[in-house]
Design a protein around this motif. Structure first.
Motif, short mmCIF file in Angstrom:
data_model
loop_
_atom_site.label_atom_id
_atom_site.label_comp_id
_atom_site.label_asym_id
_atom_site.label_seq_id
_atom_site.Cartn_x
_atom_site.Cartn_y
_atom_site.Cartn_z
N ALA A 12 -28.00 -42.86 14.33
CA ALA A 12 -26.87 -42.45 15.17
C ALA A 12 -26.02 -41.43 14.43
O ALA A 12 -25.54 -40.45 15.02
CB ALA A 12 -26.04 -43.66 15.57
N ALA A 13 -25.83 -41.65 13.12
CA ALA A 13 -25.03 -40.71 12.34
C ALA A 13 -25.72 -39.35 12.32
O ALA A 13 -25.06 -38.30 12.43
CB ALA A 13 -24.84 -41.23 10.92
N TYR A 14 -27.05 -39.38 12.19
CA TYR A 14 -27.79 -38.12 12.21
C TYR A 14 -27.54 -37.39 13.53
O TYR A 14 -27.21 -36.19 13.55
CB TYR A 14 -29.28 -38.40 12.02
CG TYR A 14 -30.17 -37.23 12.40
CD1 TYR A 14 -30.19 -36.09 11.61
CD2 TYR A 14 -30.97 -37.26 13.53
CE1 TYR A 14 -30.96 -35.02 11.94
CE2 TYR A 14 -31.75 -36.20 13.87
CZ TYR A 14 -31.75 -35.07 13.08
OH TYR A 14 -32.53 -34.00 13.42
N LEU A 15 -27.65 -38.13 14.63
CA LEU A 15 -27.48 -37.49 15.94
C LEU A 15 -26.07 -36.95 16.09
O LEU A 15 -25.88 -35.84 16.60
CB LEU A 15 -27.78 -38.52 17.04
CG LEU A 15 -29.23 -38.95 17.13
CD1 LEU A 15 -29.38 -40.10 18.09
CD2 LEU A 15 -30.08 -37.78 17.58
N LEU A 16 -25.10 -37.75 15.65
CA LEU A 16 -23.69 -37.32 15.80
C LEU A 16 -23.44 -36.02 15.06
O LEU A 16 -22.90 -35.05 15.62
CB LEU A 16 -22.77 -38.43 15.28
CG LEU A 16 -21.29 -38.08 15.19
CD1 LEU A 16 -20.73 -37.85 16.57
CD2 LEU A 16 -20.52 -39.19 14.51
N VAL A 17 -23.82 -35.98 13.79
CA VAL A 17 -23.53 -34.80 13.00
C VAL A 17 -24.39 -33.62 13.44
O VAL A 17 -23.97 -32.48 13.43
CB VAL A 17 -23.69 -35.09 11.50
CG1 VAL A 17 -23.37 -33.87 10.68
CG2 VAL A 17 -22.78 -36.23 11.12
N LYS A 18 -25.60 -33.93 13.90
CA LYS A 18 -26.45 -32.87 14.42
C LYS A 18 -25.77 -32.21 15.62
O LYS A 18 -25.80 -30.99 15.78
CB LYS A 18 -27.80 -33.46 14.84
CG LYS A 18 -28.77 -32.41 15.32
CD LYS A 18 -30.03 -33.08 15.84
CE LYS A 18 -30.61 -32.28 16.98
NZ LYS A 18 -31.40 -33.07 17.88
#
Lengths: 118, 684
Positions: free
Chosen positions: B102-108
């Motif tokens: 989820a963190a990856y998706l958010l920052v992406k």
């Protein structure tokens, strides 16, 4: 006093007139959505007045009814902004796609309301 | 990696559940798997909070339990015979892996893929999150942080795409968040802040409206459908901010629309008209809301959120909130130990986000700022800060690396174009060490991150996994097999969940601290002289008393160290307990200069009963307390109304039986006949 009221009246008349003039330019499809929004708002207002007069007793029923109206208003506003040809924010968006999203959201809203109505 | 990192505790201490709250969640999950989802709503738990009981279905955040229950059912449907306990133990690590995604998706969504990747890497190994999501820590936060980050991701996605579908997905994720953790009020307050900030910095777009407004309407209704939140979702001040921003947003949109559609002259006229009438209307509404808020004693805020806004509030009015170590303000070094590299890179990331400032990056900035404030008030909310810090650190690291590699590549190209080849050879490897050092850094972080869960278990841990001392489980097992089924065990509330889950016995109070008076009664009993304590316990049908004592092996969080809180909480309800009676010379101490009331009270007696002789064997000194490093004040502790029945191997768990009657005292009223009954009814 009399003068300021007259001022007010003339101002309001000017505003209404120019608003009317501008509004007739919006396409029919948008007008339908607008009518729908007004209808949703009116429903919400009626429910709120009813709550004020009669009392909040089945509070979850009131909440679900009120939020249903407000929610539908919000969704309609979103749809209207998406399909509005005068703004260029949503250039690449097909109206069909926007409408599909709208239906999806509406279904979710009614599901939640139905669940909460009790 | 996030998943495997958290399995270390399983390797170390076998697959058990740690700490206090997880035991309750575990018990509820067992109930869920046996009885099904619908029965959970109506479950009335009669073995806690004796004699009141507790309506579990209406007072629990069910997200975590649903998750574990669904996983259990799915695995069984696939014919994987797995125990409920295993499911519970592995839920948190699994969700921390999801959280990294989820963190990856958010920052992406905010900064692009590279930054997302580094942020996810940070997320996988930030110690403060690890400590909450190691295998076996089956607690709400484990899944809630994932839900938090995921809601933010969907919100930002909706903000970027302006699609109603994403916004409804965000509303669904928000439902899951509300179901799992009380921290959902962080979201419902952060989103309005972002919305207002966007409006006032001139970033009002239709996309903002589409992301925000449906989420508020749907989210409020969803929150209200979760029984534990209920009507609070519209009645409590925490949620007013959202409605306020909702109103402002509509007003701003209406103004913009009218401005677009009307000619300038008419617009100016309309402005004066709307300003005069609008000010009157708004002040009327504000007055109404203010009146409503003022009419309740706490201004409509719940105690917990009030203690967030005013850090001194809890210590003044609600000792029970202040007594939990997680609710204390953190010390400065804990920022560095909990966030590690992220805490250093965080400010850099914050600056990097300002440039370019999109609505999405504005959101991350606001999230970080508010989270820093809240974590400064409560240690527990460090957990909310952790994802923000990771995202920022990810952005910063990505920017730094991008700049670095750009430099290296540019140099290479320059040199390749130049005639002398030797130089290029010399320079070329320089990019490799940079990469290599980055990748070798990763295991380095996790290496240092690893001891943290063990530390957490050491200092806060509940069940004997500490130092491989298995005293807790030993004690609870004794309770389970040696006491009658209907035994009522009195202990401080910290041990309530464990007693019900592991020993399967009825307790007076537990970690769900919903009834302050009841807890105060237990605190009062512990702080009273033996005879009065006995009367209180008899009135509550208590058969056994359990105390945790660390003086023998030096376990610092035992009942004697918690005792002042018992006095404070007890004294908050029963004024005859005064804190200053229990303080000796120069503060709280247990040696011969201790307060007189302390030396006489039940807790002291139960803790140090027969201890003087025992410590002579181990420490060579009569009654030497290893935690406080003093000799205790009163050696010959005698008990008249209680009988020692069990003391564990390292003396950590001591269980006493409440005697039926003390042979001599006939003046005491019979607690079974009249005294107990009115008490029950008055409390319930």
């Amino acid at each position: 006093m009399q003068r300021s009221i007259n001022d007010f009246k003339s101002n309001a008349a000017v505003i209404l007139k120019s608003f009317n003039a501008e509004y007739t330019k919006t396409p029919l499809r948008i007008k339908v959505i607008d009518a729908f929004m007004v209808y949703a708002l009116l429903t919400a207002a009626v429910q709120f007045l009813y709550m004020l007069c009669v009392g909040t007793f089945p509070f979850n029923s009131f909440l679900s009814g009120f939020f249903c109206s407000v929610g539908f208003f919000v969704l309609s506003v979103s749809l209207r902004m998406q399909v509005d040809p005068s703004s260029d924010e949503f250039k690449g968006l097909l109206p069909e796609r926007a409408y599909a999203d709208f239906v999806l959201c509406g279904c979710l809203l009614f599901l939640v309301v139905w669940n909460f109505m009790g | 990696m996030a998943f495997s990192l958290r399995l270390f505790s399983v390797v170390k201490y076998e697959s058990v559940i740690h700490e206090f709250d997880p035991y309750f969640n575990f018990r509820v999950t067992i109930y869920l798997t046996k009885e099904g989802f619908y029965n959970l709503w109506n479950w009335f738990d009669d073995i806690t909070w004796y004699p009141l009981g507790r309506v579990v279905g209406g007072t629990v955040y069910p997200g975590l339990i649903w998750t574990a229950g669904v996983m259990f059912k799915v695995l069984h449907a696939l014919n994987v015979p797995i125990n409920v306990q295993e499911v519970c133990v592995f839920t948190a690590p699994l969700f921390s892996a999801f959280c990294s995604l989820a963190a990856y998706l958010l920052v992406k969504e905010i900064r692009g893929r590279g930054a997302g990747l580094t942020a996810a890497a940070f997320m996988a190994m930030v110690p403060s999150y690890i400590s909450r999501s190691v295998a076996g820590s089956f607690d709400n936060e484990g899944v809630a942080i994932f839900a938090l980050v995921f809601v933010f991701f969907l919100y930002v996605k909706a903000l970027n795409t302006g699609s109603l579908a994403w916004s409804s997905a965000a509303a669904l994720a928000y439902l899951y968040m509300v179901a799992s953790w009380g921290g959902y009020s962080f979201i419902i307050n952060l989103l309005p802040i972002h919305c207002l900030a966007s409006i006032f910095t001139g970033r009002l777009t239709a996309k903002l409206y589409i992301a925000y407004a449906p989420l508020i309407v749907l989210g409020t209704l969803e929150a209200a459908s979760i029984p534990v939140v209920g009507f609070n979702a519209v009645l409590m001040s925490e949620h007013f901010g959202a409605f306020f921003a909702f109103g402002i947003l509509h007003a701003a949109l209406a103004i913009r629309y009218i401005k677009d559609i009307l000619p300038v002259k008419a617009y100016n006229a309309a402005k004066t008209l709307v300003l005069t009438s609008g000010v009157v209307l708004m002040s009327g509404i504000l007055l109404l809301v203010l009146f409503y808020v003022m009419s309740s004693p706490t201004f409509g805020w719940t105690g917990r959120s009030l203690s967030l806004l005013d850090p001194t509030y809890a210590s003044k009015y609600i000792p029970i909130i202040a007594s939990v170590s997680e609710h204390q303000p953190p010390a400065w070094p804990s920022y560095f130990t909990d966030l590690q590299a992220a805490s250093i890179l965080m400010p850099a990331g914050l600056i990097a986000l300002f440039w370019p400032l999109t609505p999405a990056s504005l959101f991350l900035i606001l999230y970080a700022c508010t989270a820093v404030y809240f974590s400064g008030v409560m240690v527990r909310l460090m957990l909310v800060l952790a994802p923000a810090a990771c995202c920022l650190a990810g952005v910063a690291l990505h920017e730094a690396l991008a700049a670095l590699f750009k430099g290296v590549h540019a140099e290479q190209r320059e040199q390749e174009s130049r005639p002398p080849k030797e130089d290029a050879k010399a320079k070329k490897p320089s990019s490799k060490p940079a990469k290599a050092s980055f990748w070798s850094n990763l295991p380095g972080f996790s290496e240092t991150g690893r001891p943290i869960p063990r530390d957490a278990a050491l200092t806060r841990g509940g069940d004997g996994s500490i130092h491989i001392f298995d005293d807790f489980r030993e004690g609870y097992a004794w309770l389970r097999y040696n006491t009658p089924e209907d035994a009522v065990v009195a202990s401080w509330w910290d041990y309530g969940y464990q007693t019900t889950a592991m020993a399967n016995r009825t307790v007076l109070v537990d970690n769900n601290t919903w009834n302050n008076t009841h807890i105060a009664t237990v605190g009062r009993a512990m702080a009273s002289p033996e005879k009065q304590a006995w009367e209180i316990y008899r009135a509550l049908d208590v058969t056994h008393v359990l105390v945790i004592f660390g003086g023998f092996i030096g376990y610092p969080s035992d009942d004697i160290n918690k005792f002042l809180w018992m006095v404070r909480i007890g004294g908050g309800v029963f004024p005859d307990i005064k804190e200053k009676d229990f303080l000796g010379e120069g503060g709280y101490r247990v040696d011969n200069k201790a307060g007189k009331a302390l030396l006489d009270c039940l807790m002291y007696k139960l803790s140090y009963y027969r201890y003087a002789e025992a410590s002579l064997m181990t420490t060579g000194q009569m009654g030497f307390d290893r935690v406080r490093n003093v000799q205790i004040g009163k050696m010959d502790v005698t008990l008249e109304y209680f009988e020692e029945v069990f003391t564990s191997e390292h003396w950590m768990v001591r269980i006493y039986k409440v005697l039926d009657r003390p042979a001599r005292d006939i003046k005491l009223p019979n607690p079974r006949s009249t005294r107990g009954k009115p008490r029950k009814s008055s409390l319930s």
